[in-house]
Design a protein around this motif. Structure first.
Motif, PDB file in Angstrom:
ATOM      1  N   ILE A   1       5.017   3.568   2.737  1.00  0.00           N
ATOM      2  CA  ILE A   1       5.022   2.506   1.931  1.00  0.00           C
ATOM      3  C   ILE A   1       4.961   1.319   3.097  1.00  0.00           C
ATOM      4  CG2 ILE A   1       6.265   0.980   0.309  1.00  0.00           C
ATOM      5  CD1 ILE A   1       7.685   3.383  -0.459  1.00  0.00           C
ATOM      6  N   VAL A   2       3.360   0.616   2.723  1.00  0.00           N
ATOM      7  CA  VAL A   2       3.258  -0.526   3.906  1.00  0.00           C
ATOM      8  C   VAL A   2       3.192  -1.675   2.940  1.00  0.00           C
ATOM      9  CG1 VAL A   2       1.288  -1.355   5.456  1.00  0.00           C
ATOM     10  CG2 VAL A   2       1.875   0.936   5.122  1.00  0.00           C
TER      11      VAL A   2
ATOM     12  N   PHE B   1       0.891  -1.169  -0.058  1.00  0.00           N
ATOM     13  CA  PHE B   1       0.033   0.010   0.040  1.00  0.00           C
ATOM     14  C   PHE B   1       0.866   1.176   0.077  1.00  0.00           C
ATOM     15  CE2 PHE B   1      -3.019  -3.030   1.562  1.00  0.00           C
ATOM     16  CZ  PHE B   1      -4.078  -2.813   0.653  1.00  0.00           C
ATOM     17  N   TYR B   2       0.451   2.169  -0.874  1.00  0.00           N
ATOM     18  CA  TYR B   2       0.999   3.642  -1.036  1.00  0.00           C
ATOM     19  C   TYR B   2       0.332   4.651  -0.226  1.00  0.00           C
ATOM     20  CZ  TYR B   2       4.675   0.875  -3.561  1.00  0.00           C
ATOM     21  OH  TYR B   2       5.802  -0.032  -3.801  1.00  0.00           O
TER      22      TYR B   2
ATOM     23  N   ARG C   1       8.032   7.870  -4.216  1.00  0.00           N
ATOM     24  CA  ARG C   1       8.891   8.634  -3.381  1.00  0.00           C
ATOM     25  C   ARG C   1       8.975   9.899  -4.531  1.00  0.00           C
ATOM     26  NH1 ARG C   1      12.011   3.893  -1.403  1.00  0.00           N
ATOM     27  NH2 ARG C   1      11.450   3.710   0.592  1.00  0.00           N
ATOM     28  N   GLY C   2       9.273   9.809  -5.766  1.00  0.00           N
ATOM     29  CA  GLY C   2       9.368  10.586  -6.554  1.00  0.00           C
ATOM     30  C   GLY C   2       7.842  11.415  -6.906  1.00  0.00           C
TER      31      GLY C   2
ATOM     32  N   VAL D   1      -3.145   4.023  -2.920  1.00  0.00           N
ATOM     33  CA  VAL D   1      -3.191   3.095  -3.961  1.00  0.00           C
ATOM     34  C   VAL D   1      -2.416   1.751  -3.434  1.00  0.00           C
ATOM     35  CG1 VAL D   1      -0.887   4.027  -5.016  1.00  0.00           C
ATOM     36  CG2 VAL D   1      -2.548   2.854  -6.458  1.00  0.00           C
ATOM     37  N   VAL D   2      -2.928   0.432  -4.020  1.00  0.00           N
ATOM     38  CA  VAL D   2      -2.347  -0.634  -3.574  1.00  0.00           C
ATOM     39  C   VAL D   2      -1.858  -1.216  -4.864  1.00  0.00           C
ATOM     40  CG1 VAL D   2      -4.462  -1.932  -4.056  1.00  0.00           C
ATOM     41  CG2 VAL D   2      -2.867  -2.988  -2.737  1.00  0.00           C
ATOM     42  N   TYR D   3      -0.648  -1.833  -4.826  1.00  0.00           N
ATOM     43  CA  TYR D   3       0.303  -2.384  -5.971  1.00  0.00           C
ATOM     44  C   TYR D   3       0.541  -3.706  -5.799  1.00  0.00           C
ATOM     45  CZ  TYR D   3       1.079   1.844  -9.075  1.00  0.00           C
ATOM     46  OH  TYR D   3       0.782   2.645 -10.189  1.00  0.00           O
ATOM     47  N   LEU D   4       0.191  -4.595  -6.843  1.00  0.00           N
ATOM     48  CA  LEU D   4       0.742  -5.909  -6.998  1.00  0.00           C
ATOM     49  C   LEU D   4       2.000  -6.135  -7.687  1.00  0.00           C
ATOM     50  CD1 LEU D   4      -2.457  -8.164  -7.128  1.00  0.00           C
ATOM     51  CD2 LEU D   4      -1.234  -7.582  -5.047  1.00  0.00           C
TER      52      LEU D   4
END
Length: 482
Positions: A292-293, A191-192, A280-281, A256-259
Protein backbone atom coordinates in the motif's frame (compact mmCIF):
# COMPACT_ATOMS: atom_id res chain seq x y z
CA UNK A 1 -14.55 49.83 -1.46
CA UNK A 2 -12.97 52.62 -3.49
CA UNK A 3 -14.83 52.46 -6.81
CA UNK A 4 -12.37 54.80 -8.51
CA UNK A 5 -9.51 52.52 -7.52
CA UNK A 6 -11.42 49.46 -8.75
CA UNK A 7 -12.02 51.19 -12.07
CA UNK A 8 -8.34 52.13 -12.33
CA UNK A 9 -7.25 48.52 -11.70
CA UNK A 10 -9.82 47.20 -14.16
CA UNK A 11 -8.60 49.57 -16.87
CA UNK A 12 -4.99 48.57 -16.24
CA UNK A 13 -5.84 44.87 -16.58
CA UNK A 14 -7.79 45.54 -19.74
CA UNK A 15 -4.65 47.14 -21.22
CA UNK A 16 -2.62 44.08 -20.15
CA UNK A 17 -5.08 41.60 -21.65
CA UNK A 18 -3.62 41.17 -25.17
CA UNK A 19 -0.12 40.41 -23.88
CA UNK A 20 -1.27 38.03 -21.16
CA UNK A 21 -3.85 36.32 -23.34
CA UNK A 22 -0.94 35.36 -25.58
CA UNK A 23 0.90 34.00 -22.52
CA UNK A 24 -2.13 31.93 -21.58
CA UNK A 25 -2.29 30.57 -25.12
CA UNK A 26 1.38 29.57 -24.99
CA UNK A 27 0.78 27.64 -21.76
CA UNK A 28 -2.24 26.00 -23.46
CA UNK A 29 0.15 24.94 -26.24
CA UNK A 30 2.66 23.45 -23.78
CA UNK A 31 0.00 21.46 -21.88
CA UNK A 32 2.55 20.16 -19.36
CA UNK A 33 1.62 17.58 -16.74
CA UNK A 34 2.03 17.99 -12.98
CA UNK A 35 5.52 18.75 -11.73
CA UNK A 36 6.75 18.80 -15.34
CA UNK A 37 5.47 22.31 -16.15
CA UNK A 38 8.96 23.68 -16.79
CA UNK A 39 8.22 25.98 -19.72
CA UNK A 40 4.93 27.17 -18.24
CA UNK A 41 6.51 27.86 -14.84
CA UNK A 42 9.48 29.64 -16.42
CA UNK A 43 7.31 31.95 -18.52
CA UNK A 44 5.16 32.93 -15.55
CA UNK A 45 8.18 33.56 -13.34
CA UNK A 46 9.87 35.67 -16.01
CA UNK A 47 6.72 37.76 -16.41
CA UNK A 48 6.82 38.51 -12.68
CA UNK A 49 10.51 39.44 -12.80
CA UNK A 50 9.85 41.72 -15.76
CA UNK A 51 7.29 43.54 -13.61
CA UNK A 52 9.52 44.09 -10.59
CA UNK A 53 8.79 40.97 -8.53
CA UNK A 54 11.54 39.12 -6.69
CA UNK A 55 11.14 35.44 -7.60
CA UNK A 56 12.18 32.35 -5.64
CA UNK A 57 12.17 29.23 -7.80
CA UNK A 58 12.14 25.56 -6.91
CA UNK A 59 10.43 26.04 -3.55
CA UNK A 60 9.07 23.21 -1.35
CA UNK A 61 11.17 20.62 -3.17
CA UNK A 62 9.37 21.12 -6.50
CA UNK A 63 11.33 22.30 -9.52
CA UNK A 64 8.32 24.06 -11.04
CA UNK A 65 7.03 25.73 -7.86
CA UNK A 66 7.91 29.38 -7.29
CA UNK A 67 6.92 32.52 -5.40
CA UNK A 68 7.03 36.06 -6.75
CA UNK A 69 6.96 38.91 -4.22
CA UNK A 70 6.43 42.66 -4.51
CA UNK A 71 6.44 45.23 -1.69
CA UNK A 72 7.19 44.73 1.98
CA UNK A 73 5.49 44.49 5.33
CA UNK A 74 1.92 43.73 6.23
CA UNK A 75 -0.58 42.74 5.06
CA UNK A 76 0.71 39.86 2.94
CA UNK A 77 -1.82 39.00 0.22
CA UNK A 78 -1.28 35.73 -1.65
CA UNK A 79 -2.61 35.11 -5.16
CA UNK A 80 -2.63 31.46 -6.19
CA UNK A 81 -1.84 30.32 -9.72
CA UNK A 82 -1.99 26.89 -11.37
CA UNK A 83 -0.67 25.83 -14.77
CA UNK A 84 -0.70 22.01 -15.09
CA UNK A 85 -2.58 20.09 -17.77
CA UNK A 86 -4.21 16.65 -17.97
CA UNK A 87 -3.16 13.44 -19.65
CA UNK A 88 -5.13 12.20 -22.66
CA UNK A 89 -6.90 15.53 -23.22
CA UNK A 90 -5.39 16.63 -26.54
CA UNK A 91 -7.92 18.70 -28.46
CA UNK A 92 -7.83 21.39 -31.12
CA UNK A 93 -8.88 24.88 -30.08
CA UNK A 94 -11.88 26.80 -31.34
CA UNK A 95 -13.73 23.81 -32.83
CA UNK A 96 -16.98 22.31 -31.59
CA UNK A 97 -16.18 18.65 -32.14
CA UNK A 98 -13.79 16.12 -30.62
CA UNK A 99 -10.55 16.62 -32.58
CA UNK A 100 -7.32 15.58 -30.85
CA UNK A 101 -4.19 17.34 -32.06
CA UNK A 102 -2.22 14.21 -31.15
CA UNK A 103 -4.19 11.17 -30.06
CA UNK A 104 -3.55 10.41 -26.39
CA UNK A 105 -1.49 13.57 -25.79
CA UNK A 106 -2.00 16.14 -23.06
CA UNK A 107 -4.41 19.08 -22.94
CA UNK A 108 -5.64 21.83 -20.62
CA UNK A 109 -8.88 20.11 -19.65
CA UNK A 110 -9.39 22.21 -16.50
CA UNK A 111 -8.43 25.63 -17.81
CA UNK A 112 -5.27 26.06 -15.74
CA UNK A 113 -3.61 27.96 -18.57
CA UNK A 114 -6.20 30.66 -17.88
CA UNK A 115 -6.11 30.25 -14.10
CA UNK A 116 -2.38 30.79 -13.72
CA UNK A 117 -2.28 33.81 -16.00
CA UNK A 118 -5.42 35.40 -14.53
CA UNK A 119 -3.92 35.34 -11.04
CA UNK A 120 -0.66 36.64 -12.49
CA UNK A 121 -2.40 39.63 -14.06
CA UNK A 122 -4.06 40.37 -10.71
CA UNK A 123 -0.74 40.27 -8.86
CA UNK A 124 0.96 42.59 -11.35
CA UNK A 125 -1.97 45.05 -11.49
CA UNK A 126 -2.16 45.19 -7.69
CA UNK A 127 1.60 45.71 -7.43
CA UNK A 128 1.47 48.59 -9.92
CA UNK A 129 -1.39 50.20 -8.01
CA UNK A 130 0.53 49.85 -4.73
CA UNK A 131 3.57 51.50 -6.25
CA UNK A 132 1.62 54.35 -7.86
CA UNK A 133 -0.24 55.07 -4.62
CA UNK A 134 2.54 54.40 -2.08
CA UNK A 135 0.59 51.61 -0.39
CA UNK A 136 2.28 49.49 2.25
CA UNK A 137 2.02 45.73 2.12
CA UNK A 138 3.19 42.70 0.19
CA UNK A 139 1.60 40.97 -2.76
CA UNK A 140 2.78 37.45 -3.56
CA UNK A 141 2.09 35.23 -6.52
CA UNK A 142 2.32 31.54 -5.69
CA UNK A 143 3.19 29.43 -8.70
CA UNK A 144 1.52 26.18 -7.66
CA UNK A 145 2.32 23.10 -9.76
CA UNK A 146 0.59 19.76 -9.79
CA UNK A 147 -2.96 20.60 -8.75
CA UNK A 148 -4.22 17.69 -10.84
CA UNK A 149 -3.48 14.69 -8.65
CA UNK A 150 -0.28 16.15 -7.24
CA UNK A 151 -1.38 18.48 -4.42
CA UNK A 152 1.36 21.01 -5.07
CA UNK A 153 -0.13 23.54 -2.65
CA UNK A 154 -0.22 20.92 0.10
CA UNK A 155 3.56 20.51 -0.22
CA UNK A 156 3.94 24.31 -0.17
CA UNK A 157 1.84 24.56 2.98
CA UNK A 158 3.86 21.73 4.55
CA UNK A 159 7.04 23.72 3.82
CA UNK A 160 5.67 26.71 5.76
CA UNK A 161 5.44 28.97 2.71
CA UNK A 162 2.07 30.39 3.80
CA UNK A 163 2.90 30.86 7.50
CA UNK A 164 3.10 34.68 7.28
CA UNK A 165 0.29 35.15 4.74
CA UNK A 166 -2.69 37.22 5.91
CA UNK A 167 -5.15 36.08 3.22
CA UNK A 168 -5.09 34.03 0.03
CA UNK A 169 -7.18 34.64 -3.08
CA UNK A 170 -7.72 32.56 -6.20
CA UNK A 171 -10.23 31.74 -8.93
CA UNK A 172 -11.17 28.98 -11.35
CA UNK A 173 -12.56 28.79 -14.87
CA UNK A 174 -16.21 27.74 -14.95
CA UNK A 175 -19.50 28.09 -16.84
CA UNK A 176 -20.68 30.87 -14.52
CA UNK A 177 -19.71 34.22 -13.09
CA UNK A 178 -19.65 34.79 -9.35
CA UNK A 179 -18.72 33.61 -5.90
CA UNK A 180 -19.91 30.26 -4.63
CA UNK A 181 -19.07 29.27 -1.07
CA UNK A 182 -18.40 25.54 -0.90
CA UNK A 183 -17.25 22.86 1.50
CA UNK A 184 -15.03 20.71 -0.71
CA UNK A 185 -14.05 17.19 0.25
CA UNK A 186 -10.75 16.02 1.69
CA UNK A 187 -9.04 13.45 -0.53
CA UNK A 188 -6.37 10.76 -0.11
CA UNK A 189 -4.70 8.83 -2.91
CA UNK A 190 -3.15 5.37 -2.57
CA UNK A 191 -1.67 2.77 -4.90
CA UNK A 192 -2.36 -0.90 -4.13
CA UNK A 193 0.31 -3.07 -5.73
CA UNK A 194 -0.31 -6.79 -5.68
CA UNK A 195 2.41 -9.41 -6.25
CA UNK A 196 1.67 -13.04 -7.07
CA UNK A 197 3.20 -15.92 -9.00
CA UNK A 198 3.18 -16.27 -12.78
CA UNK A 199 2.14 -19.55 -14.36
CA UNK A 200 0.75 -20.96 -17.60
CA UNK A 201 -2.98 -20.37 -17.33
CA UNK A 202 -3.88 -23.67 -18.98
CA UNK A 203 -1.13 -26.18 -18.19
CA UNK A 204 -0.26 -25.09 -14.65
CA UNK A 205 -2.78 -22.58 -13.38
CA UNK A 206 -2.69 -24.27 -9.95
CA UNK A 207 0.88 -23.09 -9.53
CA UNK A 208 0.00 -19.44 -10.12
CA UNK A 209 -1.26 -16.80 -7.72
CA UNK A 210 -3.05 -14.07 -9.64
CA UNK A 211 -2.37 -10.45 -8.73
CA UNK A 212 -5.09 -9.42 -11.17
CA UNK A 213 -7.61 -11.59 -9.31
CA UNK A 214 -6.60 -9.74 -6.16
CA UNK A 215 -7.24 -6.36 -7.80
CA UNK A 216 -10.64 -7.51 -9.01
CA UNK A 217 -11.59 -8.90 -5.61
CA UNK A 218 -10.49 -5.67 -3.95
CA UNK A 219 -12.68 -3.66 -6.30
CA UNK A 220 -15.66 -5.91 -5.56
CA UNK A 221 -15.03 -5.60 -1.82
CA UNK A 222 -14.87 -1.81 -1.97
CA UNK A 223 -18.09 -1.77 -3.98
CA UNK A 224 -19.78 -3.59 -1.09
CA UNK A 225 -18.14 -1.13 1.33
CA UNK A 226 -19.90 1.80 -0.37
CA UNK A 227 -23.19 0.84 1.30
CA UNK A 228 -21.60 1.14 4.71
CA UNK A 229 -19.78 4.46 4.54
CA UNK A 230 -21.09 8.00 5.23
CA UNK A 231 -23.32 9.35 2.48
CA UNK A 232 -21.12 12.34 1.61
CA UNK A 233 -17.98 10.21 1.16
CA UNK A 234 -16.69 9.11 -2.23
CA UNK A 235 -14.35 6.31 -3.36
CA UNK A 236 -13.00 6.06 -6.93
CA UNK A 237 -10.51 3.73 -8.56
CA UNK A 238 -8.63 3.00 -11.76
CA UNK A 239 -6.68 -0.13 -12.66
CA UNK A 240 -3.24 1.13 -13.63
CA UNK A 241 -1.54 -2.22 -14.28
CA UNK A 242 -3.39 -5.39 -15.31
CA UNK A 243 -0.21 -7.47 -15.39
CA UNK A 244 0.03 -7.70 -19.16
CA UNK A 245 -2.15 -8.37 -22.20
CA UNK A 246 -1.71 -12.13 -22.51
CA UNK A 247 -4.82 -14.05 -21.43
CA UNK A 248 -3.06 -17.41 -21.03
CA UNK A 249 -0.82 -16.15 -18.21
CA UNK A 250 -1.56 -15.95 -14.50
CA UNK A 251 -0.61 -12.32 -13.86
CA UNK A 252 2.19 -11.95 -11.34
CA UNK A 253 1.64 -8.24 -10.71
CA UNK A 254 -1.25 -5.80 -10.90
CA UNK A 255 -1.97 -2.35 -9.52
CA UNK A 256 -5.00 -0.21 -8.75
CA UNK A 257 -5.11 3.42 -7.59
CA UNK A 258 -7.81 4.65 -5.20
CA UNK A 259 -9.07 8.10 -4.27
CA UNK A 260 -10.84 8.31 -0.91
CA UNK A 261 -12.87 11.47 -0.24
CA UNK A 262 -14.76 12.68 2.83
CA UNK A 263 -16.06 15.99 4.26
CA UNK A 264 -13.26 16.03 6.87
CA UNK A 265 -9.71 14.71 6.61
CA UNK A 266 -10.17 12.64 9.77
CA UNK A 267 -13.12 10.88 8.09
CA UNK A 268 -11.10 10.28 4.94
CA UNK A 269 -8.29 8.72 6.97
CA UNK A 270 -10.74 6.43 8.77
CA UNK A 271 -12.36 5.37 5.50
CA UNK A 272 -8.94 4.74 3.92
CA UNK A 273 -8.13 2.30 6.73
CA UNK A 274 -11.25 0.32 5.81
CA UNK A 275 -10.21 0.29 2.14
CA UNK A 276 -6.78 -0.99 3.25
CA UNK A 277 -8.47 -3.89 5.06
CA UNK A 278 -10.35 -4.82 1.91
CA UNK A 279 -7.04 -4.85 0.00
CA UNK A 280 -5.40 -7.08 2.57
CA UNK A 281 -8.42 -9.38 2.49
CA UNK A 282 -8.14 -9.65 -1.29
CA UNK A 283 -4.47 -10.51 -0.94
CA UNK A 284 -5.29 -13.18 1.63
CA UNK A 285 -7.95 -14.76 -0.58
CA UNK A 286 -5.58 -14.98 -3.54
CA UNK A 287 -2.40 -15.81 -1.58
CA UNK A 288 -0.71 -12.73 -2.99
CA UNK A 289 1.12 -9.87 -1.31
CA UNK A 290 -0.06 -6.27 -1.36
CA UNK A 291 2.00 -3.10 -0.98
CA UNK A 292 0.00 0.00 0.00
CA UNK A 293 1.71 3.15 -1.25
CA UNK A 294 0.53 6.58 -0.09
CA UNK A 295 0.77 9.06 -2.95
CA UNK A 296 -0.80 12.41 -2.10
CA UNK A 297 -3.65 14.18 -0.33
CA UNK A 298 -5.55 17.44 -0.01
CA UNK A 299 -7.52 18.73 2.97
CA UNK A 300 -11.16 19.83 2.84
CA UNK A 301 -11.80 23.48 2.04
CA UNK A 302 -12.60 25.94 4.83
CA UNK A 303 -14.75 28.71 3.29
CA UNK A 304 -14.59 32.29 4.52
CA UNK A 305 -17.88 34.17 4.07
CA UNK A 306 -16.30 37.51 5.00
CA UNK A 307 -13.77 37.33 2.18
CA UNK A 308 -16.30 35.85 -0.24
CA UNK A 309 -18.72 38.71 0.45
CA UNK A 310 -15.98 41.26 -0.25
CA UNK A 311 -15.12 39.44 -3.46
CA UNK A 312 -18.78 39.40 -4.51
CA UNK A 313 -19.10 43.12 -3.79
CA UNK A 314 -16.15 43.81 -6.08
CA UNK A 315 -17.72 41.70 -8.82
CA UNK A 316 -20.90 43.77 -8.48
CA UNK A 317 -18.84 46.94 -8.84
CA UNK A 318 -17.08 45.57 -11.93
CA UNK A 319 -20.34 44.82 -13.72
CA UNK A 320 -20.98 42.11 -16.33
CA UNK A 321 -18.42 40.80 -18.82
CA UNK A 322 -18.67 42.38 -22.26
CA UNK A 323 -19.15 39.25 -24.35
CA UNK A 324 -19.97 39.93 -28.00
CA UNK A 325 -21.92 38.05 -30.64
CA UNK A 326 -18.84 36.12 -31.76
CA UNK A 327 -18.27 34.89 -28.20
CA UNK A 328 -21.90 33.85 -27.91
CA UNK A 329 -21.90 32.09 -31.28
CA UNK A 330 -18.88 29.94 -30.43
CA UNK A 331 -20.26 29.15 -26.97
CA UNK A 332 -23.55 28.11 -28.60
CA UNK A 333 -21.70 25.75 -30.94
CA UNK A 334 -20.06 24.14 -27.91
CA UNK A 335 -23.33 24.03 -25.99
CA UNK A 336 -24.96 22.20 -28.91
CA UNK A 337 -22.70 19.24 -28.10
CA UNK A 338 -24.44 18.79 -24.71
CA UNK A 339 -27.75 17.16 -23.88
CA UNK A 340 -30.45 19.22 -22.19
CA UNK A 341 -29.87 17.19 -19.03
CA UNK A 342 -26.15 18.03 -19.08
CA UNK A 343 -27.00 21.73 -19.26
CA UNK A 344 -29.50 21.45 -16.41
CA UNK A 345 -26.97 19.45 -14.40
CA UNK A 346 -24.33 22.15 -14.90
CA UNK A 347 -26.71 24.81 -13.63
CA UNK A 348 -27.56 22.68 -10.57
CA UNK A 349 -23.91 21.85 -9.90
CA UNK A 350 -22.87 25.48 -9.82
CA UNK A 351 -26.01 26.56 -7.97
CA UNK A 352 -26.90 29.22 -10.57
CA UNK A 353 -30.28 30.38 -9.32
CA UNK A 354 -30.50 34.15 -9.65
CA UNK A 355 -28.72 36.99 -11.39
CA UNK A 356 -27.61 40.23 -9.74
CA UNK A 357 -27.88 42.36 -12.86
CA UNK A 358 -31.00 41.05 -14.58
CA UNK A 359 -32.75 39.05 -11.83
CA UNK A 360 -33.43 36.47 -14.52
CA UNK A 361 -33.09 32.78 -13.83
CA UNK A 362 -30.24 31.21 -15.78
CA UNK A 363 -31.74 28.34 -17.78
CA UNK A 364 -29.10 27.64 -20.43
CA UNK A 365 -30.98 29.43 -23.21
CA UNK A 366 -28.07 31.88 -23.29
CA UNK A 367 -24.86 29.90 -23.91
CA UNK A 368 -22.66 32.15 -21.74
CA UNK A 369 -23.48 33.48 -18.28
CA UNK A 370 -23.98 37.17 -19.01
CA UNK A 371 -24.71 38.33 -15.49
CA UNK A 372 -23.48 37.65 -11.96
CA UNK A 373 -24.58 34.81 -9.75
CA UNK A 374 -26.38 35.79 -6.54
CA UNK A 375 -24.24 35.20 -3.47
CA UNK A 376 -26.33 33.63 -0.74
CA UNK A 377 -23.87 34.32 2.08
CA UNK A 378 -23.69 30.69 3.19
CA UNK A 379 -21.77 27.57 2.20
CA UNK A 380 -23.02 24.39 0.56
CA UNK A 381 -21.67 20.95 -0.22
CA UNK A 382 -19.49 20.30 -3.26
CA UNK A 383 -18.13 16.83 -3.92
CA UNK A 384 -14.87 17.86 -5.60
CA UNK A 385 -11.48 18.31 -3.96
CA UNK A 386 -8.71 20.88 -4.29
CA UNK A 387 -5.37 21.60 -2.66
CA UNK A 388 -6.65 25.13 -2.08
CA UNK A 389 -8.20 23.45 0.96
CA UNK A 390 -4.82 23.08 2.65
CA UNK A 391 -4.13 26.79 2.17
CA UNK A 392 -7.52 27.62 3.70
CA UNK A 393 -6.54 25.86 6.95
CA UNK A 394 -3.51 28.10 7.51
CA UNK A 395 -4.87 31.46 6.28
CA UNK A 396 -8.31 32.90 5.36
CA UNK A 397 -8.94 32.00 1.71
CA UNK A 398 -11.53 32.84 -0.94
CA UNK A 399 -12.07 32.17 -4.61
CA UNK A 400 -14.36 33.20 -7.44
CA UNK A 401 -15.34 31.73 -10.79
CA UNK A 402 -15.76 33.40 -14.17
CA UNK A 403 -17.47 32.07 -17.34
CA UNK A 404 -14.60 30.91 -19.53
CA UNK A 405 -16.84 28.03 -20.70
CA UNK A 406 -20.32 27.66 -22.16
CA UNK A 407 -23.09 26.71 -19.73
CA UNK A 408 -23.19 22.93 -19.62
CA UNK A 409 -19.42 22.45 -19.82
CA UNK A 410 -17.95 20.02 -17.32
CA UNK A 411 -14.28 20.10 -16.26
CA UNK A 412 -11.89 17.51 -17.69
CA UNK A 413 -13.63 17.30 -21.06
CA UNK A 414 -12.58 18.05 -24.62
CA UNK A 415 -15.00 20.98 -24.62
CA UNK A 416 -12.90 22.72 -21.94
CA UNK A 417 -9.76 22.35 -24.04
CA UNK A 418 -11.54 23.57 -27.15
CA UNK A 419 -12.60 26.78 -25.37
CA UNK A 420 -9.22 27.42 -23.73
CA UNK A 421 -7.95 29.90 -26.34
CA UNK A 422 -11.21 31.62 -27.23
CA UNK A 423 -11.68 35.37 -27.07
CA UNK A 424 -14.51 34.86 -24.57
CA UNK A 425 -12.23 32.85 -22.28
CA UNK A 426 -9.66 35.64 -22.39
CA UNK A 427 -12.32 38.17 -21.38
CA UNK A 428 -13.44 35.98 -18.48
CA UNK A 429 -9.82 35.48 -17.41
CA UNK A 430 -9.28 39.24 -17.32
CA UNK A 431 -12.50 39.63 -15.33
CA UNK A 432 -11.18 37.18 -12.74
CA UNK A 433 -7.93 39.15 -12.58
CA UNK A 434 -9.87 42.37 -11.95
CA UNK A 435 -11.85 40.68 -9.18
CA UNK A 436 -8.77 39.29 -7.43
CA UNK A 437 -6.82 42.55 -7.68
CA UNK A 438 -9.76 44.63 -6.45
CA UNK A 439 -10.32 42.26 -3.51
CA UNK A 440 -6.62 42.34 -2.68
CA UNK A 441 -6.82 46.13 -2.66
CA UNK A 442 -9.87 46.00 -0.39
CA UNK A 443 -7.87 43.94 2.09
CA UNK A 444 -4.85 46.23 1.91
CA UNK A 445 -6.87 49.37 2.51
CA UNK A 446 -9.38 48.06 5.05
CA UNK A 447 -7.86 46.69 8.27
CA UNK A 448 -11.40 46.06 9.50
CA UNK A 449 -12.12 43.68 6.61
CA UNK A 450 -8.87 41.83 7.19
CA UNK A 451 -9.54 41.44 10.89
CA UNK A 452 -13.10 40.25 10.27
CA UNK A 453 -11.83 37.60 7.84
CA UNK A 454 -9.26 36.43 10.39
CA UNK A 455 -11.86 36.37 13.17
CA UNK A 456 -14.13 34.14 11.07
CA UNK A 457 -11.20 31.86 10.25
CA UNK A 458 -10.32 31.58 13.94
CA UNK A 459 -13.92 30.75 14.81
CA UNK A 460 -14.19 28.07 12.11
CA UNK A 461 -10.90 26.39 12.91
CA UNK A 462 -12.06 26.35 16.56
CA UNK A 463 -8.59 25.73 17.91
CA UNK A 464 -7.93 22.85 15.53
CA UNK A 465 -4.38 22.94 14.24
CA UNK A 466 -3.67 22.11 10.64
CA UNK A 467 -2.01 18.73 10.27
CA UNK A 468 -0.56 18.12 6.84
CA UNK A 469 -2.03 14.87 5.46
CA UNK A 470 1.18 14.15 3.53
CA UNK A 471 3.94 12.59 5.68
CA UNK A 472 7.28 14.39 5.80
CA UNK A 473 9.06 11.56 3.99
CA UNK A 474 6.71 11.69 0.96
CA UNK A 475 7.88 13.94 -1.87
CA UNK A 476 5.98 15.11 -4.96
CA UNK A 477 5.53 12.31 -7.48
CA UNK A 478 4.76 12.35 -11.19
CA UNK A 479 3.42 8.82 -11.44
CA UNK A 480 0.01 9.15 -9.77
CA UNK A 481 -3.30 9.43 -11.57
CA UNK A 482 -4.22 12.69 -13.29
Amino acid sequence: MNRDAVTSIANAIEEMKPEFSELSDRIWDFAELKFEERRSSDMLAKALEKNGFAVRRGVAGMDTAFIGEFGSGKPVIALLGEFDALAGMSQAADVAEPKPIVSGATGHGCGHNLLGVGSLMAAIALARHMKDNNLAGTVRYYGCPGEEGGSGKTFMVRAGLFDDVDTALTWHPAPFNGVRSTNNLAVLEYFYRFKGLAAHASNAAHLGRSALDAVELMNVGVNFLREHMPQDCRVHYAITDTGGRAANVVQAQAEVVYLVRAPEMSQALDLAKRVDKVARGAAMMTETDVEIVFDTASTNLLPNITLETAMHDNMVALGPIAFDETDLAFAKSIQDTFTDEAIRSSIRLYQIKGDVFSNAKVDGSTPLHLGLRDFEGSSHFRAGSTDVGDVSWVTPTAQCWTPTWAIGTNPHTWQVVAQGKSAGAHKAMAHAAKTLAATGLSLMTSPELLEAAKAEWTEKTDGRKYVCPIPDNVMPATHSSV
